[in-house]
Design an enzyme around this catalytic site. Structure first.
Site, mmCIF file in Angstrom:
data_model
loop_
_atom_site.group_PDB
_atom_site.id
_atom_site.type_symbol
_atom_site.label_atom_id
_atom_site.label_comp_id
_atom_site.label_asym_id
_atom_site.label_seq_id
_atom_site.Cartn_x
_atom_site.Cartn_y
_atom_site.Cartn_z
ATOM 1 N N GLY B 54 0.805 -1.204 0.000
ATOM 2 C CA GLY B 54 0.000 0.000 0.000
ATOM 3 C C GLY B 54 0.839 1.255 0.000
ATOM 4 O O GLY B 54 2.013 1.234 0.383
ATOM 5 N N SER B 55 0.233 2.362 -0.413
ATOM 6 C CA SER B 55 0.915 3.655 -0.331
ATOM 7 C C SER B 55 0.931 4.138 1.116
ATOM 8 O O SER B 55 0.224 3.618 1.974
ATOM 9 C CB SER B 55 0.193 4.684 -1.201
ATOM 10 N N GLY B 56 1.735 5.145 1.359
ATOM 11 C CA GLY B 56 1.790 5.755 2.685
ATOM 12 C C GLY B 56 2.982 5.338 3.514
ATOM 13 O O GLY B 56 3.076 5.697 4.682
ATOM 14 N N HIS B 57 3.900 4.580 2.901
ATOM 15 C CA HIS B 57 5.050 4.082 3.656
ATOM 16 C C HIS B 57 6.382 4.547 3.092
ATOM 17 O O HIS B 57 7.413 3.960 3.391
ATOM 18 C CB HIS B 57 5.046 2.546 3.669
ATOM 19 N N ASP B 110 -2.103 -8.475 0.004
ATOM 20 C CA ASP B 110 -0.925 -8.478 -0.872
ATOM 21 C C ASP B 110 -0.630 -9.898 -1.351
ATOM 22 O O ASP B 110 -0.324 -10.129 -2.529
ATOM 23 C CB ASP B 110 0.305 -7.923 -0.126
ATOM 24 N N HIS B 219 0.404 -0.079 10.564
ATOM 25 C CA HIS B 219 -0.927 0.440 10.242
ATOM 26 C C HIS B 219 -1.740 0.610 11.512
ATOM 27 O O HIS B 219 -2.960 0.704 11.477
ATOM 28 C CB HIS B 219 -1.664 -0.515 9.302
#
Lengths: 331, 331
Positions: B54-57, B110, B219
């Site tokens: 996911g994005s945001g990392h 994933d 998360h």
């Protein structure tokens, strides 16, 4: 504000110990060990490049000690200038017999202490020159640019001065390139949230949950306006417009730094960079090797700054020269 | 929570555009352009190394595409796995005719999507292998280590697998070194404050102003305990003790990553590193090339993690091999 620290009184020293443990190319020097130098012996005949300032801005200041950048750096307590002694220690560590350039931000305490240290160095036969970072366009009008504070754009001058010194240039040449780089660099920031000095009872400043301050300094110095937050693209447009209003005549290539003031994530920096790149392209400017990340912070302060360094052949070539420090590797 | 963004619906795409504009070595590929690949042509005969998440990392995942690291990476919305299509796009971009290693964190979505993409790839004659990052020791007991989540330590496996693939090894060899690296890597984190998904009404989780959560996932997954904040050294002692309880027999050298989850400043990371280095030294372990900084984040989440990779000659040599991506340069 929560911090992963021990006794606030030991904050700076434990941080410097950790920095030097992690990066054996750096070493603490001086009686109070508040100067950081390269662990390799200073090359005789090479001009030394020194900086200094308060703690709390990593990677600035000490993180830029390394090959092709700074030879040594004096460091103070959080947001406090280094002592005269620490400035002397940094100058001594950077003395290779060819003089030392003192290159730091335009803040009163730093200036005073480096000036005194320079006088002591002169008594020891070490010639020094001073160049001040004055890139923050929010801090004074263009006609008073010498009154401006130094912020993130200072690292461009580290890079050009450090590269020229590494090539064996004379002190006056190294000072001249540093001054030219400062003169061609402009920065503007936007603050979203405050940091807090370790041990302080409250944050450094307050700002409402839906507000931002445009042009705020890296210690919370007042900016140009404080309003409700706006879309990133609008903010970038205003930032770029203000900087381009001071574009030196004939400049067609720029180095760009989109800098996190601390807690602003990479994702947002890239969103800012995207718009900045569009605007610079529309203005007919070519971007050279952009830097995006936390290069000059105020601990956990929220916000970002954009710096442009308007290049000429000489500064562009020096920015591309090999350099290596814990936070910046070129070539 | 204030963010420097535009429409949250465009967050990921604008971020990816900015990333690729800033780093011309990266390019968006695929129909929805949600895979990032190296802009140079995939070398024929080289095993491809792919990741995704996911994005945001950032810098994870897409920031590790580069020479000696990942060949391509599938990227989803914030904290959402990449689609099957994006996984297929990444695998296709990394296909040099010698098979593709899919190396990503142990998260259900994933896994499912990469598995489907791998089946489609097989129909096209592209062999894939999967290795999962499972380094978060807070997420399951040692005897169930295959259930553990993948967090910051995944980048050590990127590095060893990427280096071995660059040297021309076969797919099974690249998969084996990735698995060995995962098996010898342990991470534990401590969370201070939450991040917020762009467009969400509230932070991802809440935590009191004087509390921290030990072992929380990236998360906001539940950790081991939540208590009043403690001095950094005490926290590091507990983190290191937990990791060393799982030290592989005979290990005497370690790679160390002290990672900011987002807003935790470099100063604090170096304070953590100082204590970690003391503890590892006392345990008779030699630290090799430590990494300190924001390597795997959750946007503006506050906190830090410590990862140890227990080395042998092979992994140590591969970690030292040349590599270059926007966020990590070796050699």
């Amino acid at each position: 504000m929560k911090k992963l620290i021990n006794d606030p009184a030991n904050y700076v020293d434990e941080m410097l110990d950790g920095l030097c443990l992690a990066h054996p190319g750096l070493v603490r020097v001086g009686d109070d060990r508040r100067a950081i130098a390269r662990s390799t012996k200073m090359r005789q005949g090479k001009v030394g490049v020194v900086s200094g300032g308060g703690s709390g801005h990593l990677p600035l200041f000490t993180g830029y000690v390394g090959r092709g950048l700074l030879d040594a750096c004096a460091i103070g307590n959080v947001f406090e200038g280094p002592t005269i002694n620490s400035c002397q220690d940094a100058i001594a560590a950077a003395n290779g017999g060819a003089g030392v350039l003192c290159l730091f931000g335009n803040y009163g305490g730093d200036k005073m202490n480096f000036e005194m240290a320079g006088e002591f160095a002169a008594m020891d036969g070490v010639e020094t020159r001073t160049v001040l970072g004055t890139d923050d366009i929010a801090s004074a009008k263009p006609e008073e640019s010498q009154k401006r504070r130094g912020v993130a754009g200072l690292i461009f001058a580290y890079k050009t001065a450090g590269a020229l010194a590494e090539q064996g240039a004379r002190l006056d040449e190294v000072a001249t390139i540093a001054q030219k780089t400062v003169d061609r660099t402009r920065t503007i920031g936007v603050a979203l949230s405050s940091c807090q000095i370790p041990g302080a009872a409250s944050p450094n400043f307050t700002i409402a949950d839906d507000e931002i301050e445009f042009g705020m300094g890296i210690h919370g110095e007042p900016g140009i306006w404080r309003h409700k937050i706006r879309p990133a693209d609008e903010l970038v447009d205003e930032m770029i417009s203000l900087i381009l209003a001071e574009k030196p005549e004939g400049a067609s290539r720029v180095a760009v730094l989109v800098n996190s003031l601390g807690s602003t994530p990479f994702e947002e920096l890239f969103i800012l960079y995207r718009r900045a790149a569009q605007r610079l392209d529309a203005a007919g400017l070519t971007i050279v090797n952009p830097l995006i990340g936390p290069y000059v912070t105020s601990m956990e302060m929220g916000g970002a700054s954009i710096s442009l360094c308007f290049l000429d052949d000489e500064t562009e070539s020096l920015l591309a020269a090999p350099a290596e420090c814990p936070f910046w590797k070129v070539g």
